[in-house]
Design an enzyme around this catalytic site. Sequence first.
Site, short mmCIF file in Angstrom:
data_model
loop_
_atom_site.label_atom_id
_atom_site.label_comp_id
_atom_site.label_asym_id
_atom_site.label_seq_id
_atom_site.Cartn_x
_atom_site.Cartn_y
_atom_site.Cartn_z
N ASP A 23 -4.13 4.07 2.55
CA ASP A 23 -3.57 2.92 1.79
C ASP A 23 -4.71 2.14 1.14
O ASP A 23 -4.57 1.67 0.00
CB ASP A 23 -2.83 1.96 2.73
CG ASP A 23 -1.69 2.61 3.48
OD1 ASP A 23 -0.54 2.48 3.06
OD2 ASP A 23 -1.97 3.26 4.51
N ASN A 47 1.10 1.71 10.08
CA ASN A 47 -0.03 2.33 10.79
C ASN A 47 -0.47 1.48 11.97
O ASN A 47 -0.96 1.99 12.97
CB ASN A 47 -1.20 2.53 9.83
CG ASN A 47 -0.94 3.68 8.88
OD1 ASN A 47 -0.39 4.70 9.27
ND2 ASN A 47 -1.32 3.50 7.62
N THR A 131 3.62 3.04 0.10
CA THR A 131 2.74 3.96 0.83
C THR A 131 2.81 3.71 2.34
O THR A 131 1.92 4.12 3.07
CB THR A 131 1.28 3.84 0.34
OG1 THR A 131 0.82 2.51 0.59
CG2 THR A 131 1.15 4.16 -1.13
N PHE A 172 5.35 10.48 8.94
CA PHE A 172 5.22 9.17 9.58
C PHE A 172 5.99 8.05 8.87
O PHE A 172 6.74 7.29 9.50
CB PHE A 172 3.73 8.76 9.70
CG PHE A 172 3.56 7.38 10.26
CD1 PHE A 172 3.66 7.15 11.63
CD2 PHE A 172 3.33 6.29 9.42
CE1 PHE A 172 3.53 5.86 12.14
CE2 PHE A 172 3.21 5.01 9.93
CZ PHE A 172 3.31 4.79 11.29
N ASN A 173 5.78 7.88 7.56
CA ASN A 173 6.39 6.72 6.87
C ASN A 173 7.91 6.73 6.95
O ASN A 173 8.55 5.67 7.01
CB ASN A 173 5.98 6.69 5.38
CG ASN A 173 4.53 6.30 5.21
OD1 ASN A 173 3.93 5.68 6.09
ND2 ASN A 173 3.95 6.65 4.07
N GLN A 234 -8.62 12.95 12.24
CA GLN A 234 -7.84 14.10 11.73
C GLN A 234 -8.28 15.37 12.43
O GLN A 234 -7.46 16.25 12.72
CB GLN A 234 -8.04 14.23 10.21
CG GLN A 234 -7.40 13.12 9.42
CD GLN A 234 -5.89 13.18 9.39
OE1 GLN A 234 -5.30 14.25 9.52
NE2 GLN A 234 -5.23 12.04 9.24
N HIS A 246 -3.37 11.01 1.66
CA HIS A 246 -1.97 10.92 1.24
C HIS A 246 -1.70 9.87 0.14
O HIS A 246 -1.21 10.18 -0.94
CB HIS A 246 -1.08 10.54 2.43
CG HIS A 246 -1.25 11.36 3.66
ND1 HIS A 246 -0.72 12.62 3.79
CD2 HIS A 246 -1.87 11.09 4.84
CE1 HIS A 246 -0.99 13.09 5.00
NE2 HIS A 246 -1.70 12.19 5.65
N ASP A 247 -1.95 8.60 0.50
CA ASP A 247 -1.37 7.50 -0.29
C ASP A 247 -1.87 7.39 -1.74
O ASP A 247 -1.09 7.06 -2.64
CB ASP A 247 -1.59 6.17 0.45
CG ASP A 247 -0.80 6.11 1.75
OD1 ASP A 247 0.19 6.86 1.87
OD2 ASP A 247 -1.16 5.31 2.62
C1 BDR Z 1 1.37 8.43 5.87
O1 BDR Z 1 1.32 7.87 7.17
C2 BDR Z 1 0.23 6.98 7.30
O2 BDR Z 1 -0.46 7.22 8.47
C3 BDR Z 1 -0.61 7.14 6.07
O3 BDR Z 1 -1.16 5.91 5.68
C4 BDR Z 1 0.34 7.68 5.04
O4 BDR Z 1 0.98 6.65 4.33
C5 BDR Z 1 1.13 9.91 5.98
O5 BDR Z 1 2.09 10.50 6.79
CA CA Z 2 0.25 4.38 4.48
#
Ligand code: BDR
Ligand code: CA
Length: 317
Positions: A23, A47, A131, A172-173, A234, A246-247
């Site tokens: 983010d 998060n 995000t 996750f989101n 990671q 990702h974001d």
């Molecule tokens: C998403 O989950 C969060 O941990 C990251 O910021 C990203 O938005 C990825 O799955």
């Molecule tokens: Ca995020």
Amino acid sequence: METKLENMEPRKIILDCDPGHDDAIAILLAANNPAIDLLGVTVVAGNQTLDKTLVNALNVCQYLGLDVPVYKGCGLPMIREQLIAPSIHGESGLDGPHFDALTKQPEVQHAVNYIVDTLMASDGDITMVTTGPTTNLAMAMRLNPDIVPKIREIVLMGGTYQLGNMSPAAEFNILADGDAAHVVFSAGRKLTMVGLDVTRKVLCLPSIVERMGQIDNRAAKLFVDLMTFFNKTQKEVFGWDGGPLHDPVTIGFLLDPTLLTLRECFTQIDIRSEQSYGRTNCDIFNIMKRPPNSAVAMDIDVAKFWDLIEAGIRAYG
Ligand code: BDR
Ligand code: CA
């Protein structure tokens, strides 16, 4: 590389986020490019808890010298129990960099009210970029449904048509607030889903960290400090040498729509099942014959993405 602006108005966006290492890079990329008019940063729990994601957003803005208003949003999901990701983003939600004492303050207005008021006062030209979990946007849609037709489009990092990262089924989101995602996906507004299917292709490998580290400015230092921590977790959690960034793909896509290959389809959030709660069921083969409500990212131009990131960092002088 420069972004061309001929005859183009900057794209107005509100960035709704839960910083979070990636983010933070999305903020970095969005806040200092003439092609984007970042109206506000709205913060949600995700998060980490909201007190932490808010401080993180303020720290990133202060560190980069950004004059952008930051709004505190929702601290809990709409229905489900809170889910956070300290194994990926650390105890602070943004472990790694050192920040000076924080002086930047959040705005007084709640993020949900800010989203509602800003969209209602607009000419329908604001893009919502999310995000994090979509709690703020979903709550805004429920608070005043009249905002929905005012949204130019939604560009969302979340979901996957393949496998998840917080459960086998879910990303996750979406998992963190599947009910909010259901509200957003079923709102009837143009929505681009930037899911793990493409973000897993932009792994921030050591060679990328080294490339950005050769740039001599604060943004590069922030990038390296963030990614050094992010890559460590990671590796521990997924076994990868570089974490998926990702974001910032959402912002990269707004800067250059050719970054992503999209497929329009009907996407439904699983909010009923225990095992697969939060799964984005993307009907890629149009089996259900329902009108598309999403453009799902299928592929990404990886080299172009890193060029956009490099240009975004270099823009800080
Ligand atoms: C998403 O989950 C969060 O941990 C990251 O910021 C990203 O938005 C990825 O799955
Ligand atoms: Ca995020």
